[in-house]
Design a protein around this motif. Structure first.
Motif, PDB file in Angstrom:
ATOM      1  N   GLN A  24       0.839  -1.210   0.000  1.00 53.37           N
ATOM      2  CA  GLN A  24       0.000   0.000   0.000  1.00 53.37           C
ATOM      3  C   GLN A  24       0.872   1.258   0.000  1.00 53.37           C
ATOM      4  N   GLY A  25       1.910   1.235   0.847  1.00 54.58           N
ATOM      5  CA  GLY A  25       2.807   2.396   0.943  1.00 54.58           C
ATOM      6  C   GLY A  25       3.505   2.662  -0.377  1.00 54.58           C
ATOM      7  N   GLY A  26       3.888   1.577  -1.065  1.00 56.35           N
ATOM      8  CA  GLY A  26       4.552   1.718  -2.363  1.00 56.35           C
ATOM      9  C   GLY A  26       3.635   2.396  -3.377  1.00 56.35           C
ATOM     10  N   PHE A  27       2.374   1.949  -3.431  1.00 57.92           N
ATOM     11  CA  PHE A  27       1.422   2.580  -4.358  1.00 57.92           C
ATOM     12  C   PHE A  27       1.170   4.032  -3.968  1.00 57.92           C
ATOM     13  N   ALA A  28       1.083   4.287  -2.653  1.00 58.77           N
ATOM     14  CA  ALA A  28       0.823   5.662  -2.203  1.00 58.77           C
ATOM     15  C   ALA A  28       1.987   6.581  -2.592  1.00 58.77           C
ATOM     16  N   LEU A  29       3.211   6.084  -2.411  1.00 59.76           N
ATOM     17  CA  LEU A  29       4.378   6.902  -2.791  1.00 59.76           C
ATOM     18  C   LEU A  29       4.398   7.146  -4.296  1.00 59.76           C
ATOM     19  N   PHE A  30       4.065   6.090  -5.058  1.00 61.54           N
ATOM     20  CA  PHE A  30       4.030   6.248  -6.512  1.00 61.54           C
ATOM     21  C   PHE A  30       2.996   7.319  -6.902  1.00 61.54           C
ATOM     22  N   CYS A  31       1.825   7.287  -6.232  1.00 56.32           N
ATOM     23  CA  CYS A  31       0.780   8.272  -6.555  1.00 56.32           C
ATOM     24  C   CYS A  31       1.243   9.685  -6.199  1.00 56.32           C
ATOM     25  N   LEU A  32       1.962   9.813  -5.078  1.00 61.74           N
ATOM     26  CA  LEU A  32       2.484  11.132  -4.709  1.00 61.74           C
ATOM     27  C   LEU A  32       3.451  11.636  -5.768  1.00 61.74           C
ATOM     28  N   TYR A  33       4.313  10.716  -6.241  1.00 60.71           N
ATOM     29  CA  TYR A  33       5.291  11.076  -7.271  1.00 60.71           C
ATOM     30  C   TYR A  33       4.575  11.483  -8.570  1.00 60.71           C
ATOM     31  N   CYS A 106      -9.107  -2.167  -2.710  1.00 62.58           N
ATOM     32  CA  CYS A 106      -9.174  -1.321  -1.506  1.00 62.58           C
ATOM     33  C   CYS A 106      -8.126  -1.763  -0.481  1.00 62.58           C
ATOM     34  N   GLY A 107      -7.986  -3.068  -0.311  1.00 68.07           N
ATOM     35  CA  GLY A 107      -7.122  -3.587   0.746  1.00 68.07           C
ATOM     36  C   GLY A 107      -5.644  -3.514   0.442  1.00 68.07           C
ATOM     37  N   TRP A 108      -5.295  -3.492  -0.862  1.00 71.81           N
ATOM     38  CA  TRP A 108      -3.872  -3.609  -1.196  1.00 71.81           C
ATOM     39  C   TRP A 108      -3.326  -2.499  -2.092  1.00 71.81           C
ATOM     40  N   ILE A 109      -4.200  -1.766  -2.781  1.00 64.53           N
ATOM     41  CA  ILE A 109      -3.678  -0.813  -3.781  1.00 64.53           C
ATOM     42  C   ILE A 109      -4.074   0.641  -3.510  1.00 64.53           C
ATOM     43  N   PHE A 114      -5.035   3.478   2.035  1.00 61.87           N
ATOM     44  CA  PHE A 114      -3.799   3.427   2.834  1.00 61.87           C
ATOM     45  C   PHE A 114      -3.776   4.569   3.852  1.00 61.87           C
ATOM     46  N   THR A 115      -4.128   5.773   3.374  1.00 62.55           N
ATOM     47  CA  THR A 115      -4.143   6.935   4.277  1.00 62.55           C
ATOM     48  C   THR A 115      -5.146   6.706   5.405  1.00 62.55           C
ATOM     49  N   SER A 116      -6.296   6.153   5.017  1.00 58.71           N
ATOM     50  CA  SER A 116      -7.325   5.865   6.002  1.00 58.71           C
ATOM     51  C   SER A 116      -6.825   4.823   7.020  1.00 58.71           C
ATOM     52  N   ARG A 206     -13.264   4.267  12.660  1.00 59.23           N
ATOM     53  CA  ARG A 206     -12.429   3.465  11.778  1.00 59.23           C
ATOM     54  C   ARG A 206     -12.757   3.654  10.292  1.00 59.23           C
ATOM     55  N   ASN A 207     -11.752   4.046   9.520  1.00 63.43           N
ATOM     56  CA  ASN A 207     -11.895   4.146   8.058  1.00 63.43           C
ATOM     57  C   ASN A 207     -13.183   4.853   7.643  1.00 63.43           C
ATOM     58  N   PHE A 208     -13.425   6.005   8.230  1.00 62.48           N
ATOM     59  CA  PHE A 208     -14.715   6.677   8.045  1.00 62.48           C
ATOM     60  C   PHE A 208     -15.072   6.869   6.566  1.00 62.48           C
ATOM     61  N   TRP A 209     -14.129   7.401   5.801  1.00 60.03           N
ATOM     62  CA  TRP A 209     -14.425   7.667   4.385  1.00 60.03           C
ATOM     63  C   TRP A 209     -14.707   6.358   3.640  1.00 60.03           C
ATOM     64  N   CYS A 210     -13.798   5.382   3.773  1.00 55.15           N
ATOM     65  CA  CYS A 210     -13.940   4.125   3.026  1.00 55.15           C
ATOM     66  C   CYS A 210     -15.186   3.363   3.468  1.00 55.15           C
ATOM     67  N   HIS A 211     -15.407   3.336   4.776  1.00 49.89           N
ATOM     68  CA  HIS A 211     -16.464   2.493   5.324  1.00 49.89           C
ATOM     69  C   HIS A 211     -17.849   3.073   5.051  1.00 49.89           C
TER      70      HIS A 211
END
Ligand code: SF4
Ligand code: SF4
Ligand code: SF4
Length: 339
Positions: A24-33, A106-109, A114-116, A206-211
């Motif tokens: 998840q962190g890897g995808f999040a960093l890629f999205c930031l980049y 949702c769980g992995w990508i 991830f932020t949630s 918990r995970n207000f936006w996603c949930h």
């Protein structure tokens, strides 16, 4: 065999959660980049910077409504979206993953997920998480399905082929990625209040936006009901420690279910990782066949990467809009409203 199972369980427990964090962190960093590069492309396109940075197509992943419009247009006309092809590809990949592998997107990508999850981890550490009573939980859960129904009604029922084509060719659609960027870099007071509220409440619920609110997740959850993989609980092995329920990001009452086929299950496998007995919570295929839990993230990533590779190789990733056209419309983007 027993000692092999014990070692296997220890490996799963130690590494599954860590692996999810890393992926998840890897995808999040890629999205930031990608967002960072897109920002410089935008500055260049509107004439505020001389440095040209190519536009990263992956930013279109943040345009799920455009993805839904593109999917309906594809089904009706057979024509792949040429304006936001990467957005449609990512949308299709998420749907395929949901259909086969629960809400694995949702769980992995998903970087928002991830932020949630980060806010949730902080909430767990601070012991500030509050679980709403069941009735309130169900009422709040209805919100994302209402939002999904609203978008489905507008796009799937109200938009005919002429309306789809008009939207696709509209100036607004051409600059919708820039509008999304402006939404975050130049937020209105209302946007700041809403984002601030969502951030703060995520430390308490918990995970207000996603949930409760994400219509994209609601759609994936409904598709995931058809998914052949699911977590199963062996009630004879269960020691009723409730560790599974404490870690479940979707607040599913795992300890009282035999089989988890909830539209809220994001396939994170955190419950499997913490469950103490060896063969209590397992990942299962139809017919009750137990599979290695690492298979789920492996398959989620494989489906996602295959969709990306096919799109790149067949020319359905990068749009071919001339740069001069993008420059012209991006310069008007601040004043363009939804058609
Ligand atoms: S519910 Fe929405 S925001 Fe949350 S992880 Fe899923 S797609 Fe992303
Ligand atoms: S963590 Fe495992 S043993 Fe504990 S309650 Fe959940 S299913 Fe049962
Ligand atoms: S039931 Fe298990 S796999 Fe599903 S969301 Fe909860 S912790 Fe994750």
């Amino acid at each position: 065999m027993d000692s092999f199972n014990r070692v296997n369980k220890i490996i799963v427990r130690r590494n599954l959660s860590r692996l999810r964090f890393l992926v998840q962190g890897g995808f999040a960093l890629f999205c930031l980049y990608a967002g960072y590069r897109f920002y410089f492309f935008y500055l260049w396109a509107v004439g505020r910077c001389d440095l040209y940075v190519p536009r990263p197509p992956s930013v279109e992943g943040f345009l799920p409504i455009s993805g839904l419009v593109g999917l309906k247009r594809l089904l009706l006309t057979g024509v792949y979206d040429k304006i936001h092809p990467a957005g449609l590809t990512i949308f299709l990949a998420a749907l395929i993953i949901a259909f086969l592998l629960r809400k694995g997107f949702c769980g992995w990508i998903c970087p928002v997920g991830f932020t949630s999850n980060l806010a949730e981890r902080i909430g767990l550490k601070l012991k500030s998480l509050w679980r709403p009573p069941l009735l309130l939980d169900y009422q709040l859960l209805a919100l994302k399905y209402l939002l999904l129904a609203f978008f489905a009604f507008l796009i799937l029922f109200k938009m005919d082929i002429r309306a789809l084509e008009a939207f696709n060719r509209s100036s607004y659609n051409l600059v919708v990625d820039a509008k999304m960027l402006l939404f975050f870099i130049d937020p209105s007071r209302m946007t700041m209040w809403v984002i601030g509220f969502l951030v703060i409440i995520s430390f308490f619920m918990r995970n207000f936006w996603c949930h409760y609110l994400c219509p994209y997740g609601a759609l994936l959850g409904l598709l995931a009901l058809m998914s052949p993989v699911r977590v199963k609980r062996n009630s004879e092995a269960c020691i009723d420690c409730k560790k599974c329920e404490k870690v479940c990001p979707s607040s599913i009452p795992v300890a009282s279910r035999q089989s988890i086929n909830s539209p809220e299950c994001i396939g994170c496998l955190e419950c499997v990782a913490v469950c103490p007995p060896e063969k209590c919570l397992t990942l299962n295929l139809p017919g009750g066949r137990t599979v290695n839990p690492f298979l789920l993230p492996g398959a989620v990533l494989a489906v996602f990467m295959v969709c990306w590779a096919v799109a790149v190789l067949t020319g359905h990733w990068q749009n071919d809009i001339p740069l001069e056209t993008l420059q012209k419309f991006y310069r008007m983007s601040e004043n363009l409203a939804h058609p």
